[in-house]
Scaffold this motif. Structure first.
Motif, short mmCIF file in Angstrom:
data_model
loop_
_atom_site.label_atom_id
_atom_site.label_comp_id
_atom_site.label_asym_id
_atom_site.label_seq_id
_atom_site.Cartn_x
_atom_site.Cartn_y
_atom_site.Cartn_z
N PHE A 132 0.37 -1.39 0.13
CA PHE A 132 0.09 0.18 -0.30
C PHE A 132 0.59 1.27 -0.15
O PHE A 132 1.64 1.21 0.73
N CYS A 133 0.72 1.92 -0.93
CA CYS A 133 1.46 4.07 -0.59
C CYS A 133 0.32 3.86 -0.03
O CYS A 133 0.91 5.34 0.68
N SER A 134 -0.81 3.83 -0.34
CA SER A 134 -1.80 5.06 0.52
C SER A 134 -3.44 4.11 0.83
O SER A 134 -3.57 3.25 -0.18
N ARG A 135 -3.83 4.72 1.50
CA ARG A 135 -5.49 4.28 1.62
C ARG A 135 -5.81 5.38 2.56
O ARG A 135 -5.59 5.96 3.50
N ASP A 136 -8.03 5.63 2.10
CA ASP A 136 -8.34 6.54 2.59
C ASP A 136 -9.75 6.24 2.01
O ASP A 136 -10.27 5.47 1.54
N THR A 137 -10.50 6.65 4.02
CA THR A 137 -11.43 6.42 3.51
C THR A 137 -13.05 7.20 2.84
O THR A 137 -12.32 8.29 4.74
N ALA A 138 -13.95 7.60 2.47
CA ALA A 138 -15.10 8.45 2.76
C ALA A 138 -15.76 7.78 3.10
O ALA A 138 -16.68 6.48 2.96
N SER A 139 -16.91 8.42 3.99
CA SER A 139 -18.21 8.13 3.98
C SER A 139 -19.79 9.20 3.87
O SER A 139 -19.12 10.17 4.14
N ILE A 140 -20.95 8.60 4.37
CA ILE A 140 -21.15 9.59 4.39
C ILE A 140 -22.07 10.29 5.12
O ILE A 140 -21.83 11.34 4.82
N GLY A 141 -21.60 9.17 6.79
CA GLY A 141 -21.67 10.67 7.57
C GLY A 141 -22.74 10.39 8.06
O GLY A 141 -24.22 9.77 8.08
N ALA A 142 -23.37 11.13 9.13
CA ALA A 142 -24.54 11.60 10.17
C ALA A 142 -25.54 12.00 9.80
O ALA A 142 -26.55 11.30 10.48
N GLY A 143 -25.45 12.28 8.82
CA GLY A 143 -26.81 12.87 8.28
C GLY A 143 -27.65 12.24 7.21
O GLY A 143 -28.49 11.90 7.20
N ARG A 144 -26.63 10.65 7.22
CA ARG A 144 -27.53 9.38 6.07
C ARG A 144 -28.12 9.67 4.24
O ARG A 144 -29.46 9.53 4.74
N SER A 145 -27.65 10.32 3.85
CA SER A 145 -28.70 11.75 3.56
C SER A 145 -27.80 10.89 2.41
O SER A 145 -25.99 11.74 1.86
N PRO A 146 -28.14 10.80 1.03
CA PRO A 146 -26.96 10.14 -0.21
C PRO A 146 -26.68 11.43 -0.98
O PRO A 146 -27.35 12.77 -1.09
N ARG A 147 -25.06 11.22 -1.17
CA ARG A 147 -24.30 12.71 -1.14
C ARG A 147 -23.09 12.29 -1.83
O ARG A 147 -22.98 11.06 -1.87
N PRO A 148 -22.54 13.14 -2.60
CA PRO A 148 -21.25 12.92 -3.52
C PRO A 148 -19.99 12.36 -2.06
O PRO A 148 -20.07 13.96 -1.70
N ILE A 149 -19.63 11.75 -2.19
CA ILE A 149 -17.97 11.71 -1.32
C ILE A 149 -16.63 11.41 -2.16
O ILE A 149 -16.66 10.62 -2.88
N THR A 150 -16.09 11.89 -1.62
CA THR A 150 -14.50 12.02 -2.47
C THR A 150 -13.59 11.41 -1.34
O THR A 150 -13.62 11.74 -0.24
N ALA A 151 -13.06 10.77 -1.91
CA ALA A 151 -11.74 9.30 -1.33
C ALA A 151 -10.39 9.68 -2.22
O ALA A 151 -10.25 9.77 -3.48
N LEU A 152 -9.27 9.98 -1.37
CA LEU A 152 -8.04 10.45 -2.20
C LEU A 152 -6.96 8.67 -2.10
O LEU A 152 -6.98 8.62 -0.69
N GLY A 153 -6.35 8.63 -3.71
CA GLY A 153 -5.03 7.62 -3.25
C GLY A 153 -3.76 8.72 -3.52
O GLY A 153 -3.61 9.57 -4.55
N VAL A 154 -2.81 8.51 -2.41
CA VAL A 154 -1.78 9.15 -2.98
C VAL A 154 -0.40 8.59 -3.58
O VAL A 154 -0.56 7.03 -2.75
N ARG A 155 0.56 8.18 -4.67
CA ARG A 155 1.66 7.54 -4.22
C ARG A 155 2.72 9.02 -4.24
O ARG A 155 2.60 9.67 -5.05
N GLU A 156 2.77 9.24 -3.26
CA GLU A 156 4.02 10.31 -2.71
C GLU A 156 5.79 9.87 -3.18
O GLU A 156 5.78 8.91 -2.18
N ALA A 157 6.56 10.78 -4.11
CA ALA A 157 8.16 10.56 -4.72
C ALA A 157 8.33 11.03 -2.90
O ALA A 157 8.84 12.09 -3.35
N SER A 158 9.78 10.47 -2.60
CA SER A 158 10.27 10.86 -1.73
C SER A 158 11.61 10.16 -2.07
O SER A 158 12.05 8.51 -1.81
#
Length: 450
Positions: A132-158
């Motif tokens: 794994f280079c990275s892991r990210d999770t996004a959830s609907i949240g407490a509003g329990r309302s369908p909506r666009p949610i965004t998570a990000l994957g990253v490969r950091e060059a170091s």
């Protein structure tokens, strides 16, 4: 609509319209189509609750169920795909050794979909050995309302990194996080890969130890009307000031704020009072902040009982390249200049308690500090200029348009994005006009033959 249908029937009975009538009607059709072009697709989409405006130039791509079949994602392009209810899907990246890669995944549940607070998506980037280079999770949240949610994957060059270094093939892995009793329906997916070149000088290797964390007074004054966009690619540009819009239950509005190197962003969202209903919605309004690669930075939300409520983001650090070394999202997320996105969602449940609205939304945005020079990149980002604030973005923020900016392929500078909208609208307008004139011609010939 009924009147329009009746008009068509009248013309059909009477035969071919006169030249004057044809020219007048054609002018009306062309005027309507021109208005559609000037208005732009984002304005239409934003008026429809539960809708998401995918990038107009998004390429279609299918997520593979195994890595050997994974299709390649090209940094600088935007893609549209589908996320199944179960199982992982894979996409492929070909990366060099020096650039950092970001891949955002925005999942869009269908309107009216039943969702739980923990339903969401998980995005990771892995190398050819499944590390794994990275892991990210996004959830609907407490509003329990369908909506666009965004998570990000990253490969950091170091240079000093132990994992995920070097050129070669990498994989973007996307999967649903779903309760067993959640609907097993597919969600739409938008993918936006971005490539960041290395800095010309390495600079500091640790995050700033201190910065001004005091909250200034929100801007006051007469608000200006700025309806939000319906997606990242169609986000409405705003700058420092007070901005008003209407928002409906289930609707998500997107705004982008240009923030230069060295500057700090503050934002407050206010939900106006309601004259109907007397219920209570625990998580009524949610405002989230994403950086130029659509990476999560911070969020704020409020409950609602019919009285006006406000939510403010916590103070954020000035934009600095070395913020990337911090652990906290709200510090590491402020790692580059460019367009930051304020995404505001009003829970569907508001309709049950207070009606369909619309409800009044006020955004108070402050951008403080003197602009500074950036780290100086040894190369060009993909898409170009995504990590700087362009003159076009500053102008759009002042005038309230949709800037030709973002993590998609909407161009920065030169008005390319505007030309894409005009071209797309022009094609649609031309098609409608040709169909109309063609129909009149056919009807006239039939009448003449009879």
């Amino acid at each position: 609509m009924g009147r329009r249908t009746a008009g068509w029937r009248t013309w059909a009975r009477r035969g071919r319209p006169s030249a004057h009538a044809r020219v007048a009607a054609a002018g009306m059709v062309l005027s309507l189509c021109t208005a559609a072009i000037l208005t732009g697709p984002s304005a239409w989409a934003a008026d429809t609750p539960n809708s998401y405006a995918f990038a107009a130039d998004a390429r279609s791509v299918t997520g593979a169920t195994r890595t050997t079949d994974a299709e390649r994602l090209q940094p600088g392009a935007t893609y549209r795909s589908s996320l199944p209810a179960d199982g992982k899907i894979y996409y492929r990246l070909t990366l060099d050794a020096a650039s950092t890669a970001y891949v955002s995944a925005t999942a869009v549940p269908g309107p009216g979909t039943s969702v739980s607070a923990t339903d969401g998506i998980r995005v990771s980037i892995q190398d050819a050995n499944s590390r794994f280079c990275s892991r990210d999770t996004a959830s609907i949240g407490a509003g329990r309302s369908p909506r666009p949610i965004t998570a990000l994957g990253v490969r950091e060059a170091s240079p000093g990194g132990a994992l995920c270094q070097g050129s070669g093939t990498y994989f973007v892995v996307v999967e649903r996080v779903r309760r067993a009793d959640s609907p097993a329906d597919a969600w739409d997916l938008e993918l936006a890969p971005v490539s960041e070149p290395p800095a010309q000088q390495g600079g500091a290797t640790s995050a700033p130890e201190g910065w001004n964390s005091a909250s200034p007074e929100p801007p006051t004054g007469e608000p200006e009307s700025r309806p939000g966009g319906a997606g990242f690619d169609t986000a409405t540009s705003i700058g420092q000031g007070v901005w008003n819009s209407d928002i409906r239950p289930g609707q998500t509005l997107f705004y982008e704020v240009p923030v230069d190197w060295g500057r700090q962003l503050y934002a407050t969202a206010e939900l106006g009072s309601s004259s109907s209903g007397d219920g209570f919605v625990p998580s009524a309004l949610a405002m989230s902040l994403y950086n130029p690669v659509r990476g999560y930075v911070d969020d704020a939300g409020v409950a609602y009982d019919g009285s006006q409520r406000s939510a403010a983001l916590q103070p954020l650090p000035p934009v600095e390249y070395r913020n990337r070394h911090a652990v906290s999202d709200k510090v590491s997320g402020m790692r580059f200049a460019g367009s930051y996105y304020l995404v505001v969602h009003l829970a569907e449940r508001m309709a049950d308690e207070f009606g369909d609205g619309p409800f009044g939304l006020t955004l108070r945005v402050r951008v403080e500090g003197a602009a500074q020079s950036g780290p100086g990149y040894a190369g060009q980002s993909e898409p170009q200029d995504v990590f700087e604030v362009t003159a076009q973005e500053r102008e759009a923020a002042e005038e309230g348009g949709t800037a030709a900016a973002g993590s998609g392929t909407a161009a920065r500078g030169g008005g390319e994005a505007s030309m894409k909208v005009i071209a797309a609208g022009g094609i649609g307008a031309g098609t409608v006009l040709l169909v109309v004139l063609g129909a009149w011609t056919v009807m006239g010939r039939r009448r003449a033959g009879a």
